[in-house]
Design a protein around this motif. Structure first.
Motif, PDB file in Angstrom:
ATOM      1  N   GLN A 106       0.656  -1.099   0.051  1.00  0.00           N
ATOM      2  CA  GLN A 106      -0.013   0.061  -0.068  1.00  0.00           C
ATOM      3  C   GLN A 106       0.900   1.302  -0.116  1.00  0.00           C
ATOM      4  O   GLN A 106       0.445   2.216  -0.528  1.00  0.00           O
ATOM      5  CB  GLN A 106      -0.885  -0.051   1.346  1.00  0.00           C
ATOM      6  N   VAL A 107       1.690   1.375   0.596  1.00  0.00           N
ATOM      7  CA  VAL A 107       2.792   2.663   0.867  1.00  0.00           C
ATOM      8  C   VAL A 107       3.687   2.564  -0.255  1.00  0.00           C
ATOM      9  O   VAL A 107       4.343   3.617  -0.431  1.00  0.00           O
ATOM     10  CB  VAL A 107       3.350   2.458   2.207  1.00  0.00           C
ATOM     11  N   SER A 108       4.136   1.418  -0.636  1.00  0.00           N
ATOM     12  CA  SER A 108       5.395   1.492  -1.364  1.00  0.00           C
ATOM     13  C   SER A 108       5.168   1.527  -3.006  1.00  0.00           C
ATOM     14  O   SER A 108       5.483   2.106  -3.920  1.00  0.00           O
ATOM     15  CB  SER A 108       6.330   0.354  -1.481  1.00  0.00           C
ATOM     16  N   ARG A 109       3.768   1.092  -3.396  1.00  0.00           N
ATOM     17  CA  ARG A 109       3.353   1.098  -4.897  1.00  0.00           C
ATOM     18  C   ARG A 109       3.366   2.365  -5.539  1.00  0.00           C
ATOM     19  O   ARG A 109       3.964   2.673  -6.560  1.00  0.00           O
ATOM     20  CB  ARG A 109       2.074   0.167  -5.036  1.00  0.00           C
ATOM     21  N   PRO A 110       2.618   3.470  -4.839  1.00  0.00           N
ATOM     22  CA  PRO A 110       2.421   4.716  -5.523  1.00  0.00           C
ATOM     23  C   PRO A 110       3.989   5.201  -5.508  1.00  0.00           C
ATOM     24  O   PRO A 110       4.119   5.995  -6.790  1.00  0.00           O
ATOM     25  CB  PRO A 110       1.757   5.414  -4.287  1.00  0.00           C
ATOM     26  N   ILE A 111       4.970   4.925  -4.712  1.00  0.00           N
ATOM     27  CA  ILE A 111       6.316   5.556  -4.612  1.00  0.00           C
ATOM     28  C   ILE A 111       7.230   4.891  -5.824  1.00  0.00           C
ATOM     29  O   ILE A 111       7.870   5.426  -6.645  1.00  0.00           O
ATOM     30  CB  ILE A 111       7.039   5.288  -3.524  1.00  0.00           C
ATOM     31  N   VAL A 112       6.883   3.691  -5.896  1.00  0.00           N
ATOM     32  CA  VAL A 112       7.536   2.763  -7.277  1.00  0.00           C
ATOM     33  C   VAL A 112       7.095   3.069  -8.670  1.00  0.00           C
ATOM     34  O   VAL A 112       8.073   3.201  -9.541  1.00  0.00           O
ATOM     35  CB  VAL A 112       7.504   1.269  -6.999  1.00  0.00           C
ATOM     36  N   GLU A 113       5.934   3.421  -8.762  1.00  0.00           N
ATOM     37  CA  GLU A 113       5.349   3.704  -9.849  1.00  0.00           C
ATOM     38  C   GLU A 113       5.748   5.262 -10.168  1.00  0.00           C
ATOM     39  O   GLU A 113       6.205   5.541 -11.443  1.00  0.00           O
ATOM     40  CB  GLU A 113       3.738   3.814  -9.816  1.00  0.00           C
ATOM     41  N   GLY A 114       6.176   6.061  -9.167  1.00  0.00           N
ATOM     42  CA  GLY A 114       6.644   7.166  -9.451  1.00  0.00           C
ATOM     43  C   GLY A 114       8.170   7.392  -9.853  1.00  0.00           C
ATOM     44  O   GLY A 114       8.560   8.169 -10.468  1.00  0.00           O
ATOM     45  N   MET A 115       8.816   6.084  -9.587  1.00  0.00           N
ATOM     46  CA  MET A 115      10.103   6.122  -9.811  1.00  0.00           C
ATOM     47  C   MET A 115      10.638   5.546 -11.566  1.00  0.00           C
ATOM     48  O   MET A 115      11.416   5.608 -11.916  1.00  0.00           O
ATOM     49  CB  MET A 115      11.008   5.148  -9.088  1.00  0.00           C
ATOM     50  N   ASP A 116       9.216   5.580 -11.883  1.00  0.00           N
ATOM     51  CA  ASP A 116       9.320   4.989 -13.521  1.00  0.00           C
ATOM     52  C   ASP A 116      10.262   3.718 -13.677  1.00  0.00           C
ATOM     53  O   ASP A 116      11.240   3.508 -14.492  1.00  0.00           O
ATOM     54  CB  ASP A 116      10.106   6.373 -14.278  1.00  0.00           C
TER      55      ASP A 116
END
Length: 330
Positions: A106-116
């Motif tokens: 839940q907390v890492s998926r948005p971040i990983v997606e933002g890292m391209d």
């Protein structure tokens, strides 16, 4: 001479002691001492002097430190260029696999997606115990991201075959609407929520978390249980006489998401050490992440520190502090 040994030496200088450097490098004191001694034997000079207050670099150590930093910087730039081209696909073209617990996802998926990097990694959501078993047998080619609490972290340390490397700290609490009776507090005691109308994330892993955090203070007034964080926030937004269980970092991510309405919503943590959660990588002591996986870890850590600088000032990784009950000073 290995790259990791250079990192250990730089860390030793920054920490000022073998104990502090070993802890940050996830090594035993004996393991770090052996690495530095081997480095000195290889070079044939003394690099550090052990003192009653820690360590002090020799003249040769000062010279070596500058070159070690330059070498590490060049090495990291080289990896950045390699993985910018090939991302995290292996020589066979397979993606880097990351196994995550529900909360970590839940907390890492948005971040990983933002890292391209989504085109070169594969995310697999699994239960904590299943991830522990896989991490214990891993060869270092996959990553395992989990959420742990004090008791769980101690149990991992007791196993001695696993290492837990935290990347962020979050604190469990509640989200409430302007005008709520919960307003004006730096932290909330668990007994204040026992009969307060609440929405909770009903996913099995999250309910275990709620039960652990609320031990001895069972929630008697759960009005909504749904495995969808967005929906729990919507419940809190409907009335200032209700709230939803949430976590500090998750709330930061929700406020960043333009598709989630968070106007008028506020977060307050619980006042128990049980509310502190660490999210980090789990791996076998004898099979640490390989270069590709290690670069992925460092990339995520750097991204978090840069993007959420103010959050890390409030929740530094080396802090054991948590908010106690009391009136808000904000």
């Amino acid at each position: 001479m290995q790259v990791e040994t250079l990192r250990y030496f730089v860390e030793l200088n920054e920490a000022g002691s073998f104990y502090g450097a070993a802890r940050k490098s996830f090594l035993s004191h004996q393991g770090l001492n052996k690495a530095i001694t081997s480095l000195e034997d290889e070079l044939g000079v003394k690099l550090v002097e052990r003192t009653s207050r820690g360590v002090r670099l020799t003249t040769a150590g000062d010279i070596f430190l500058d070159y070690a930093r330059e070498a590490l910087s060049a090495y990291d730039r080289m990896l950045d260029e390699i993985y910018a081209e090939n991302r995290y696909a292996s020589s066979s073209g397979s993606p880097l696999v990351i196994h995550l617990t529900y909360y970590a996802s839940q907390v890492s998926r948005p971040i990983v997606e933002g890292m391209d990097v989504m085109d070169s990694i594969r995310i697999v959501e699994e239960g904590f115990q299943q991830i522990v078993r896989k991490a214990s047998k891993s060869d270092g080619g996959e990553l395992f991201l989990v959420d742990v609490y004090d008791e769980t972290e101690r149990k991992i340390a007791e196993r001695r075959n696993l290492i837990f490397e935290p990347v962020l700290i979050s604190q469990f609490g509640v989200v409430w609407k302007d005008g709520s009776p919960l307003a004006g507090r730096r932290a909330i005691h668990r007994e204040q929520l026992a009969d307060f109308p609440l929405a909770v994330d009903s996913h099995r892993e999250m309910m275990k978390l709620v039960e652990n955090v609320m031990q001895d203070y069972p929630l008697n007034n759960i009005r909504l249980g749904v495995a969808e964080p967005r929906t729990t926030l919507e419940y809190a937004a409907k009335s200032n006489r209700a709230a939803s269980t949430f976590d500090s970092f998750g709330f930061i991510l929700a406020k960043e998401n333009p598709s989630i309405a968070t106007d008028g919503l506020n977060f307050t943590p619980l006042s128990t050490p049980r509310s502190i959660c660490k999210v980090g990588f789990l791996y076998a002591r004898e099979a640490r992440p390989n270069v590709r996986a290690r670069h992925g870890i460092e990339g995520l850590k750097a991204h978090l520190r840069m993007r959420y600088e103010h959050y890390f000032e409030r929740y530094p990784l080396d802090s054991k502090a948590y908010l106690q009950p009391g009136r808000s000073t904000e």
